[in-house]
Scaffold this motif. Structure first.
Motif, PDB file in Angstrom:
ATOM      1  N   GLU A  53       0.836  -1.215   0.000  1.00 57.85           N
ATOM      2  CA  GLU A  53       0.000   0.000   0.000  1.00 57.85           C
ATOM      3  C   GLU A  53       0.867   1.259   0.000  1.00 57.85           C
ATOM      4  N   HIS A  54       1.947   1.229   0.830  1.00 59.81           N
ATOM      5  CA  HIS A  54       2.887   2.362   0.835  1.00 59.81           C
ATOM      6  C   HIS A  54       3.428   2.602  -0.574  1.00 59.81           C
ATOM      7  N   THR A  55       3.904   1.504  -1.163  1.00 61.24           N
ATOM      8  CA  THR A  55       4.550   1.601  -2.467  1.00 61.24           C
ATOM      9  C   THR A  55       3.563   2.076  -3.526  1.00 61.24           C
ATOM     10  N   ASP A  56       2.379   1.466  -3.519  1.00 59.78           N
ATOM     11  CA  ASP A  56       1.369   1.858  -4.509  1.00 59.78           C
ATOM     12  C   ASP A  56       1.010   3.332  -4.377  1.00 59.78           C
ATOM     13  N   SER A  57       0.965   3.784  -3.139  1.00 58.58           N
ATOM     14  CA  SER A  57       0.607   5.175  -2.917  1.00 58.58           C
ATOM     15  C   SER A  57       1.649   6.120  -3.513  1.00 58.58           C
ATOM     16  N   ILE A  58       2.924   5.775  -3.320  1.00 62.84           N
ATOM     17  CA  ILE A  58       3.991   6.597  -3.900  1.00 62.84           C
ATOM     18  C   ILE A  58       3.893   6.594  -5.422  1.00 62.84           C
ATOM     19  N   LEU A  59       3.685   5.395  -5.973  1.00 60.32           N
ATOM     20  CA  LEU A  59       3.664   5.278  -7.431  1.00 60.32           C
ATOM     21  C   LEU A  59       2.449   5.973  -8.030  1.00 60.32           C
ATOM     22  N   GLN A  60       1.337   5.931  -7.289  1.00 59.43           N
ATOM     23  CA  GLN A  60       0.151   6.621  -7.800  1.00 59.43           C
ATOM     24  C   GLN A  60       0.354   8.133  -7.812  1.00 59.43           C
ATOM     25  N   SER A  61       1.039   8.629  -6.790  1.00 62.20           N
ATOM     26  CA  SER A  61       1.262  10.077  -6.769  1.00 62.20           C
ATOM     27  C   SER A  61       2.174  10.481  -7.926  1.00 62.20           C
ATOM     28  N   LEU A  62       3.106   9.577  -8.293  1.00 57.82           N
ATOM     29  CA  LEU A  62       3.975   9.864  -9.447  1.00 57.82           C
ATOM     30  C   LEU A  62       3.171   9.847 -10.744  1.00 57.82           C
ATOM     31  N   ASP A  63       2.258   8.886 -10.824  1.00 56.62           N
ATOM     32  CA  ASP A  63       1.385   8.809 -11.999  1.00 56.62           C
ATOM     33  C   ASP A  63       0.560  10.082 -12.154  1.00 56.62           C
ATOM     34  N   GLN A 171      10.124   6.295 -15.446  1.00 60.00           N
ATOM     35  CA  GLN A 171      10.269   5.055 -14.687  1.00 60.00           C
ATOM     36  C   GLN A 171      11.542   5.064 -13.861  1.00 60.00           C
ATOM     37  N   GLY A 172      12.631   5.546 -14.480  1.00 61.01           N
ATOM     38  CA  GLY A 172      13.887   5.658 -13.739  1.00 61.01           C
ATOM     39  C   GLY A 172      13.722   6.575 -12.540  1.00 61.01           C
ATOM     40  N   TYR A 173      13.058   7.704 -12.771  1.00 58.43           N
ATOM     41  CA  TYR A 173      12.814   8.641 -11.677  1.00 58.43           C
ATOM     42  C   TYR A 173      11.981   7.979 -10.577  1.00 58.43           C
ATOM     43  N   SER A 174      10.957   7.246 -10.983  1.00 58.70           N
ATOM     44  CA  SER A 174      10.097   6.570 -10.010  1.00 58.70           C
ATOM     45  C   SER A 174      10.884   5.556  -9.189  1.00 58.70           C
ATOM     46  N   VAL A 175      11.789   4.843  -9.860  1.00 58.68           N
ATOM     47  CA  VAL A 175      12.632   3.877  -9.146  1.00 58.68           C
ATOM     48  C   VAL A 175      13.434   4.605  -8.073  1.00 58.68           C
ATOM     49  N   ASP A 176      14.004   5.772  -8.426  1.00 59.45           N
ATOM     50  CA  ASP A 176      14.784   6.555  -7.450  1.00 59.45           C
ATOM     51  C   ASP A 176      13.918   7.005  -6.279  1.00 59.45           C
ATOM     52  N   ILE A 177      12.696   7.426  -6.593  1.00 63.14           N
ATOM     53  CA  ILE A 177      11.814   7.922  -5.526  1.00 63.14           C
ATOM     54  C   ILE A 177      11.456   6.786  -4.560  1.00 63.14           C
ATOM     55  N   VAL A 178      11.123   5.632  -5.127  1.00 64.29           N
ATOM     56  CA  VAL A 178      10.777   4.485  -4.268  1.00 64.29           C
ATOM     57  C   VAL A 178      11.995   4.048  -3.467  1.00 64.29           C
ATOM     58  N   ALA A 179      13.146   3.978  -4.150  1.00 63.30           N
ATOM     59  CA  ALA A 179      14.380   3.584  -3.453  1.00 63.30           C
ATOM     60  C   ALA A 179      14.708   4.589  -2.346  1.00 63.30           C
ATOM     61  N   GLY A 180      14.484   5.861  -2.638  1.00 62.61           N
ATOM     62  CA  GLY A 180      14.726   6.909  -1.643  1.00 62.61           C
ATOM     63  C   GLY A 180      13.860   6.703  -0.403  1.00 62.61           C
ATOM     64  N   ILE A 187      16.229   1.044   5.362  1.00 71.36           N
ATOM     65  CA  ILE A 187      16.458  -0.270   4.749  1.00 71.36           C
ATOM     66  C   ILE A 187      17.724  -0.204   3.897  1.00 71.36           C
ATOM     67  N   GLU A 188      18.647  -1.119   4.168  1.00 68.19           N
ATOM     68  CA  GLU A 188      19.967  -1.019   3.543  1.00 68.19           C
ATOM     69  C   GLU A 188      20.210  -2.058   2.460  1.00 68.19           C
ATOM     70  N   ASN A 189      19.258  -2.982   2.331  1.00 69.84           N
ATOM     71  CA  ASN A 189      19.423  -4.023   1.316  1.00 69.84           C
ATOM     72  C   ASN A 189      18.120  -4.160   0.543  1.00 69.84           C
ATOM     73  N   TYR A 190      18.152  -3.755  -0.720  1.00 72.52           N
ATOM     74  CA  TYR A 190      16.923  -3.855  -1.513  1.00 72.52           C
ATOM     75  C   TYR A 190      17.226  -3.848  -2.997  1.00 72.52           C
ATOM     76  N   ILE A 191      16.265  -4.329  -3.755  1.00 73.14           N
ATOM     77  CA  ILE A 191      16.285  -4.167  -5.210  1.00 73.14           C
ATOM     78  C   ILE A 191      14.891  -3.702  -5.606  1.00 73.14           C
ATOM     79  N   VAL A 192      14.872  -2.575  -6.299  1.00 71.75           N
ATOM     80  CA  VAL A 192      13.597  -2.003  -6.745  1.00 71.75           C
ATOM     81  C   VAL A 192      13.581  -2.062  -8.267  1.00 71.75           C
ATOM     82  N   GLU A 193      12.555  -2.646  -8.827  1.00 71.00           N
ATOM     83  CA  GLU A 193      12.467  -2.739 -10.292  1.00 71.00           C
ATOM     84  C   GLU A 193      11.078  -2.317 -10.752  1.00 71.00           C
ATOM     85  N   ILE A 194      11.013  -1.380 -11.670  1.00 74.11           N
ATOM     86  CA  ILE A 194       9.732  -1.005 -12.288  1.00 74.11           C
ATOM     87  C   ILE A 194       9.905  -1.124 -13.792  1.00 74.11           C
ATOM     88  N   GLY A 195       9.167  -2.022 -14.375  1.00 77.83           N
ATOM     89  CA  GLY A 195       9.183  -2.177 -15.842  1.00 77.83           C
ATOM     90  C   GLY A 195      10.577  -2.359 -16.416  1.00 77.83           C
TER      91      GLY A 195
END
Lengths: 339, 402
Positions: A53-63, A171-180, A187-195
Motif C-alpha cells: 500500500e505504501h509503495t502503490d501510494s507513492i507510485l500513484q502520486s507519481l502517476d 520510470q527511472g525517476y520513479s525507481v529513485d523515488i521508491v528507493a529513496g 532499509i539497507e538491502n533492496y532491489i527495486v524494479e519497475i518495468g
C-alpha cells in the motif's frame, strides 16, 4: 543489599546485551502494477516495514504527475494548455534532468517528441497507419525542447501544439523515488524494479552476494518470455534498458520503432536493438539509455568516453543483420563470466 | 451423368479478383470486367438460404434466377431476392434441370445435403453447400471421392475460413506468441429451446428438423461444426480420437438431438480440443480458448483477446531483470488482438466466402473451404456423435484420409 545490587546488575547487563543483539534480516517481496507495467521489489529487514500500500501510494502520486495516460495528471494538463502551467516537484525534477540530457545528447533525446509519437500511433491512441510526409513536416514545427521553459515552478511553451512525454525517464525517476523511501526507512538491502528499470542497494541477504541482474535479450515477439544470456552483479547503483524490440508496429512487413528522431520526424533507423545503462541513479541511467538508442555504436562509444558516470551494454544488428553485443570496459567488469 | 465443364460460358478471367475483393471489402471493383452474370439458384430459402440470397442479390456479376423450397412462405421470401423473371420451384430436381442455372446454393436440413449436392453436381452445377457436408460417414466419403477432382466448384459454407480474425490467430500461433499450444476449449451455448414457431403441427419436423436425429446431428453438426472446422484449420490437421457425452437434460420436449453435448478430441501432437454445446445457459455463448504455455487466445464472435501467462523469470538465477519496458503481462489481463486491415469495416465473412465461390467459378479454382476440408470436419462431427451415442472412443480410420 548486595544481592539486590547483583540482581540489578544482571538485569542491566541482560538488557544491554539484548539491545545489541541483531535480529536476522528477513526477505520481503512486493509486486504490483504501476505505470502500465509491473514492478517487483525485494527488501531485507528485521521486520515488515514497507507494505504494498505504501509503495502503490507513492507510485500513484507519481502517476498523477507524470503519466500521459491519466487525463488528470499534471503533464496531461500541461499538454492541453495553451501557454503552460504551474507544475509540481516531481515533474520539475524530471523536466530539469530531461533538458540537461537534451543538451548533452545534442537534441537526440527530446521529451517534446510526443506529437510525433501520437502521429506514428505510439501515444495514447494506437494506429497502424503511416503518417504522410506533410503531416510529419507540420508536426515537426511543434517539436524541440528549446520551445519549453522552466522558470521556478512554471513550465511554459512557445507553441500550444508542443507536448511532452516523459515516459523515457519517468520510470527511472520513479525507481529513485521508491528507493529513496526505502533509504529513509532505514532499509539497507533492496532491489527495486519497475518495468525493467532497476536500482539496488546492499546485498541479497539469502546468498550474501551482490544482487544479480539479468539483461533481457530480444525475443521473437512481444508475448515471448525474455531470454537472459547476460548477468550483472552490482554493488550499488541503477541499471536500465531501452529497446525497440518490444514496442513497435508493423507497416508493410517492416517494423516501426517507437523511438522517434526529433530531427527527422521518423523513427530512428540505426543498428541498435537495445541499450542497457549503469549509473549511480536510475533517472540518469534511464535518461541516457534512450539517447544512446538514437546514436549508432560508434557515436555511442565517443559519447561514453566523455561521460564516465555511465557504463553501457549494446545489442545491435551488424552489417549482415546478425545480432551482436558489445559493452564498455566498465560495464564488462560488472558482468558475471559466462559459465 | 458426368459433370460438364463450365467452359461453354465465356467468363472473363481476372487474376486477382479474390484478393482484390478481400482487400477492398464489398466494393467489387472488378465488376466492369465481368461480361456475363453467374446465374444462381437457391435451394432451401429458409432463414439461412434467404440470408445468403440477400448478400448475393447485391453482388455484381451474379443473378438469382431460381428459388426452391417446399414451404410456400419460405419460397415467397426467397423470391423477393431474385431477379426479374426468376423461376420458383418446389422440387429441387426441376431447378437442377433448369439449363439457365450455373450454380446452386444449398441451404437445407443436413440429411438433404448429400442427395441434393450430389444431384446438383451431377447436373453440372457449381455447388455452394451450407455446412456441414453430410449426414453420416459413408455419405461423407462418397461425396468427397466423387467431387474432389471435379472441374466444377464445390464449396462448403464454412465462412470462418474467410475471416481475417482466424487468419490473424493462425499467424500468431505460427509466430509462437502462444508458445506450445496444448488445448482448445470451444463452446457454442444458448439459453433457448432452439425452436422455430410452427403454424401447423404437421410441419413440426420439417421446421424444427434440428430437434431430430433423423435429419441432423444436433448441436455438434449445427453449432459446433464451425468451431471444429476452425480447430482443424488452425492446427492444419484433423482429430485422431474422440470421446463424448451427450444428454437431453433440460429441453424434454420430444426432441431426440442432444441439448447438451461435451466432446473431447485428440489432435496430432497430443493436443486436446473440447467442443461443448448446451442449450440451457448462454454465458459466453460462442467462445474459443486456445491455450499455450505462453498465452491464451480467446476468440469471440468478432473479437479476440490475448492473455499472457505470468512469466516470472526472477526466481532462482537472478534478483531482477532489466529490459525494454514490458507492457503489463499480469495473468488475466486481456489485450485485444487487432486483425483488421487499416480502414477495414466489419464485413460478414459470408460475403468473403461467396466472393470466393463466384471467383472460383470464373477462374476455375478450388475454393478455400472445399470438400476435402469439409470432409475432415464432417467426419470429426460424426465421430463425436458416435462417441456420445455409444459411449465408446472413436478412432480416425485410415480410410477417412484421402
Amino acid at each position: 543489599m548486595k544481592n539486590k545490587n547483583i540482581i540489578l546488575l544482571i538485569i542491566l547487563l541482560h538488557s544491554v546485551i539484548t539491545s545489541f543483539k541483531i535480529d536476522p534480516l528477513k526477505e520481503f517481496r512486493i509486486t504490483g502494477f504501476a505505470q502500465g507495467t509491473n514492478y517487483h521489489i525485494t527488501y531485507y529487514a528485521s521486520e515488515y516495514k514497507i507494505s504494498k500500500e505504501h509503495t502503490d501510494s507513492i507510485l500513484q502520486s507519481l502517476d498523477s504527475s507524470l503519466s500521459i495516460y491519466k487525463p488528470y495528471s499534471i503533464i496531461s494538463q500541461f499538454n492541453l494548455s495553451e501557454k503552460g502551467i504551474q507544475i509540481d516537484t516531481h515533474l520539475q525534477n524530471v523536466i530539469k534532468r530531461s533538458l540537461e540530457i537534451y543538451k548533452t545528447s545534442k537534441g537526440i533525446s527530446d521529451i517534446t517528441v510526443y506529437p510525433l509519437m501520437q502521429l506514428w500511433g505510439f501515444g495514447t491512441k494506437s494506429s497502424d497507419k503511416d503518417p504522410s510526409t506533410a503531416d510529419i513536416q507540420n508536426t515537426l514545427l511543434c517539436i524541440g525542447s528549446n520551445k519549453i521553459h522552466l522558470k521556478k515552478n512554471y513550465l511554459s511553451k512557445d507553441k500550444p501544439c508542443t507536448k511532452i512525454d516523459v515516459n523515457g525517464i519517468a520510470q527511472g525517476y520513479s525507481v529513485d523515488i521508491v528507493a529513496g523511501y526505502f533509504d529513509k526507512m532505514g532499509i539497507e538491502n533492496y532491489i527495486v524494479e519497475i518495468g525493467g528499470e532497476i536500482k539496488v542497494r546492499g546485498k541479497n541477504q539469502s546468498t550474501n552476494k551482490n544482487f544479480r541482474i539479468g539483461i533481457e535479450s530480444p525475443s521473437e515477439n512481444a508475448a515471448d518470455k525474455p531470454i537472459i544470456n547476460k548477468i550483472l552483479q552490482i554493488e550499488s547503483g541503477a541499471v536500465t534498458t531501452s529497446g525497440n524490440y518490444r514496442k513497435f508496429h508493423e507497416s508493410n512487413g517492416k517494423k516501426i520503432s517507437h523511438l522517434m528522431d526529433p530531427k527527422t520526424g521518423y523513427p530512428f533507423q540505426n543498428e541498435m536493438i537495445s541499450v542497457t545503462v549503469w549509473a549511480k541513479d536510475a533517472i540518469t541511467a534511464d535518461g541516457y539509455d534512450n539517447a544512446l538508442m538514437g546514436m549508432d555504436i560508434t557515436k555511442s562509444f565517443q559519447f561514453l568516453k566523455k561521460h564516465k558516470e555511465l557504463e553501457a551494454y549494446f545489442i545491435y544488428h551488424d552489417k549482415n543483420g546478425a545480432i551482436k553485443d558489445t559493452a564498455t570496459n566498465g560495464f564488462t567488469r560488472l558482468m558475471l563470466p559466462k559459465k | 451423368m458426368k459433370p460438364t465443364s463450365i467452359s461453354r460460358r465465356g467468363f472473363v478471367k481476372s487474376g486477382s479478383v479474390f484478393l482484390a475483393a478481400l482487400s477492398v471489402g464489398p466494393s467489387f471493383a472488378y465488376s466492369q470486367k465481368i461480361e456475363e452474370n453467374i446465374r444462381v439458384g437457391i435451394i432451401g430459402t429458409g432463414s439461412r438460404g434467404c440470408g445468403l440470397a440477400s448478400i448475393i442479390k447485391d453482388m455484381p456479376g451474379t443473378q438469382i434466377l431460381a428459388c426452391c423450397d417446399i414451404l410456400p412462405n419460405n419460397l415467397k421470401e426467397g423470391m423477393s431476392y431474385a431477379a426479374k423473371g426468376a423461376k420458383s420451384y418446389s422440387d429441387y430436381r426441376q431447378l437442377l434441370d433448369d439449363k439457365n442455372i450455373d450454380a446452386v446454393i444449398i441451404a437445407t436440413p443436413l440429411f438433404l445435403h448429400y442427395p441434393m449436392s450430389l444431384a446438383a453436381w451431377q447436373a453440372g452445377k457449381h455447388v455452394y453447400l451450407e455446412k456441414s457436408l453430410s449426414y453420416d460417414i459413408p455419405q461423407t466419403i462418397d461425396i468427397t471421392n466423387k467431387v474432389k477432382n471435379s472441374s466444377l466448384v464445390f464449396q462448403i459454407g464454412y465462412q470462418y475460413r474467410y475471416y481475417g480474425l482466424y487468419h490473424k490467430v493462425k499467424d500468431i500461433i505460427q509466430k509462437n506468441w502462444l508458445g506450445k499450444v496444448t488445448h482448445f476449449e470451444c463452446q457454442y451455448n444458448r439459453n433457448s429451446n432452439w425452436r422455430n414457431p410452427v403454424s401447423d403441427p404437421k410441419l413440426e419436423r420439417i421446421i424444427n428438423w434440428r430437434m431430430y436425429r433423423e435429419y441432423c446431428g444436433g448441436p455438434l453438426s449445427e453449432l459446433c461444426a464451425h468451431e471444429i472446422d476452425m480447430v482443424n484449420y488452425l492446427t492444419a490437421s484433423h482429430p485422431l480420437k474422440a470421446v463424448a457425452m451427450g444428454n437431453i437434460n433440460y429441453w424434454k420436449d420430444g426432441r431426440d438431438t442432444y441439448d447438451s453435448i461435451q466432446a473431447i478430441y485428440e489432435y496430432p501432437g497430443g493436443i486436446q480440443a473440447s467442443f461443448n454445446s448446451i442449450l440451457s445457459n448462454a454465458f459466453n455463448g460462442y467462445n474459443i480458448k486456445i491455450m499455450g504455455d505462453k498465452a491464451t487466445v480467446e476468440i469471440l464472435r468478432d473479437k479476440a483477446y490475448i492473455y499472457a501467462e505470468n512469466t516470472d523469470t526472477q526466481k532462482g538465477i537472478v534478483d531482477g531483470v532489466t529490459g525494454a519496458t514490458i507492457a503489463t503481462r499480469t495473468q488475466g489481463k486481456a489485450v485485444e488482438l487487432n486483425f483488421k486491415k487499416q480502414g477495414e469495416e466489419d464485413v460478414d465473412p459470408t460475403l468473403f466466402a461467396l466472393t470466393d465461390f463466384f471467383s472460383c467459378i470464373r477462374e476455375k479454382r478450388k475454393p478455400v473451404s472445399n470438400v476435402e476440408t469439409a470432409m475432415e470436419t464432417s467426419i470429426a462431427i460424426h465421430m463425436g456423435n458416435a462417441a456420445a451415442d455409444t459411449g465408446t472412443q472413436q478412432i480416425w480410420k485410415p480410410e477417412f484420409s484421402f
